[in-house]
Write an enzyme that holds these catalytic residues in place. Structure first.
Site, mmCIF file in Angstrom:
data_model
loop_
_atom_site.group_PDB
_atom_site.id
_atom_site.type_symbol
_atom_site.label_atom_id
_atom_site.label_comp_id
_atom_site.label_asym_id
_atom_site.label_seq_id
_atom_site.Cartn_x
_atom_site.Cartn_y
_atom_site.Cartn_z
ATOM 1 N N LYS A 152 17.949 75.588 -2.470
ATOM 2 C CA LYS A 152 18.447 76.153 -4.065
ATOM 3 C C LYS A 152 18.308 77.522 -4.034
ATOM 4 C CE LYS A 152 19.697 72.064 -5.822
ATOM 5 N NZ LYS A 152 21.042 71.731 -6.485
ATOM 6 N N ASP A 181 22.634 76.682 -2.611
ATOM 7 C CA ASP A 181 23.304 76.308 -4.038
ATOM 8 C C ASP A 181 22.636 76.876 -4.996
ATOM 9 O OD1 ASP A 181 24.631 74.735 -5.900
ATOM 10 O OD2 ASP A 181 23.853 72.813 -5.532
ATOM 11 N N GLU A 215 27.308 77.806 -2.932
ATOM 12 C CA GLU A 215 27.755 76.704 -4.053
ATOM 13 C C GLU A 215 27.405 77.298 -5.466
ATOM 14 O OE1 GLU A 215 26.851 72.850 -2.884
ATOM 15 O OE2 GLU A 215 26.722 71.908 -4.665
ATOM 16 N N ASP A 240 31.300 73.697 -7.832
ATOM 17 C CA ASP A 240 30.616 72.315 -7.895
ATOM 18 C C ASP A 240 30.630 72.141 -9.438
ATOM 19 O OD1 ASP A 240 29.417 69.861 -8.031
ATOM 20 O OD2 ASP A 240 27.453 70.842 -7.317
ATOM 21 N N LYS A 264 32.493 64.715 -6.631
ATOM 22 C CA LYS A 264 31.692 63.666 -7.201
ATOM 23 C C LYS A 264 32.223 62.527 -7.649
ATOM 24 C CE LYS A 264 27.409 66.341 -8.791
ATOM 25 N NZ LYS A 264 27.847 67.448 -7.858
HETATM 26 MG MG MG Z 1 25.626 71.573 -6.490
#
Ligand code: MG
Length: 336
Positions: A152, A181, A215, A240, A264
């Site tokens: 992250k 991300d 991301e 995302d 997802k």
């Molecule tokens: Mg993500």
């Protein structure tokens, strides 16, 4: 086809609380549903909404289930409105399950053999802890077999994160792929700096491993800027948060996005329409979990296996978040 329909809400506590940019998440709530067709074949499905990510709320999904009759048809299932994407996924995947085409037992499946841990032939992506902790803890994931890691960014000051990043790329084995991300947490200038850094290291031969993509660098509303960034740098960008549902995915595709889409399945909407869209446009996808139970996971992994291209790792490495899944899910299904 006609089906007898039954459903039951569930609640499960995360083994350890999950921190998101929407606060702490302790309990996952969803709905398990069961469709029994005229030949007594049973299909299981799961509705696992995440409303703060763009799906319906649990309450809306429950209202939808409650207003349905005990006997439903394909017609009802394939006309669930787009405002209920997690319901579209849950009902359609229960139909597919019951059709037997996944090779899971359905008729008189007392043993609920879907509860045996299912795995995928696709590689899994492992989530590194944020900040400096990643430098010490990647090895545990490596030993578990992960070769793609996600770290992250956009959590701390960028100068500090770039320093850790520099250490991280020299600590991780050269065969790993690293995903960064940002969860929409960068400014435009910061996103440029991250992309420039990755491009520059690569151009100078100073990148010992592969940066697979960055991301969601910018917030959901800043699509045009992300499109521009994706055209200005070599380093790939994945959307995302911007593409929670199939409608958004299609809209951004129309607006020119040819980068990566994180999907997802649990909240994206109708699996049959997702398949159609992916086949038609050959989009580059990464499949990811919504912290569902083994039921929705099986359906999601089916889709990932069918639709993944470029052998990208999937984000389903979450088994350690929940405890004793088998026991409670099995008894819930036995009672339904
Ligand atoms: Mg993500």
């Amino acid at each position: 086809m006609r089906y007898q329909f039954k459903f039951r809400p569930y609640q499960r506590r995360f083994g350890r609380s999950l921190t998101t940019n929407h606060g702490n998440w302790d309990i996952r709530e969803g709905i398990i549903l069961r469709l029994t067709d005229e030949t007594l074949r049973v299909g299981w499905g799961e509705i696992a909404p995440i409303s703060w990510f763009g799906s319906e709320t649990l309450e809306q999904a429950l209202d939808f289930c409650r207003q349905l009759p005990e006997e439903i048809t394909d017609e009802i299932i394939f006309s669930i409105p787009d405002e209920l994407p997690a319901c579209q996924f849950g009902f359609e995947s229960a139909c597919e399950w019951g059709s037997g085409k996944w090779g899971v037992g359905s008729k008189g499946d007392e043993k609920n053999n879907f509860l045996t841990p299912n795995s995928s032939l696709l590689p899994y992506s492992g989530l590194l802890p944020a900040g400096e902790a990643a430098l010490n803890q990647w090895e545990t994931l490596w030993q578990q077999g992960y070769r793609t890691f996600k770290w992250k960014i956009g959590v701390d000051a960028i100068a500090h994160e770039l320093e850790i990043f520099e250490s991280l790329i020299h600590t991780l084995p050269a065969s790993t792929k690293l995903r960064l991300d940002a969860n929409g947490g960068l400014t435009y200038e910061e996103a440029n700096l991250w992309l420039w850094t990755c491009d520059n290291l690569k151009a100078n031969g100073e990148l010992p491993l592969e940066i697979e993509f960055i991301e969601q660098p910018l917030p959901v509303g800043q699509f045009q800027q992300m499109l521009e960034l994706s055209m200005s740098y070599e380093t790939a960008i994945a959307l995302d948060e911007s593409v929670a549902t199939l409608g958004q995915l299609a809209a951004y595709y129309q607006q020119g996005w040819r980068g990566i889409f994180v999907i997802k399945p649990g909240i994206v909407g109708s699996p049959s329409r997702l398949r159609k869209f992916c086949h038609q446009h050959q989009i580059d996808t990464v499949f990811s979990s919504v912290f569902e139970t083994a039921i929705a996971r099986l359906a999601a992994l089916q889709l990932a296996a069918e639709l993944s291209r470029n052998n990208r790792a999937i984000g389903f490495g979450i088994d350690h978040f929940f405890e004793q899944e088998e026991t409670w899910l099995q008894s819930l299904c036995n009672d339904l």
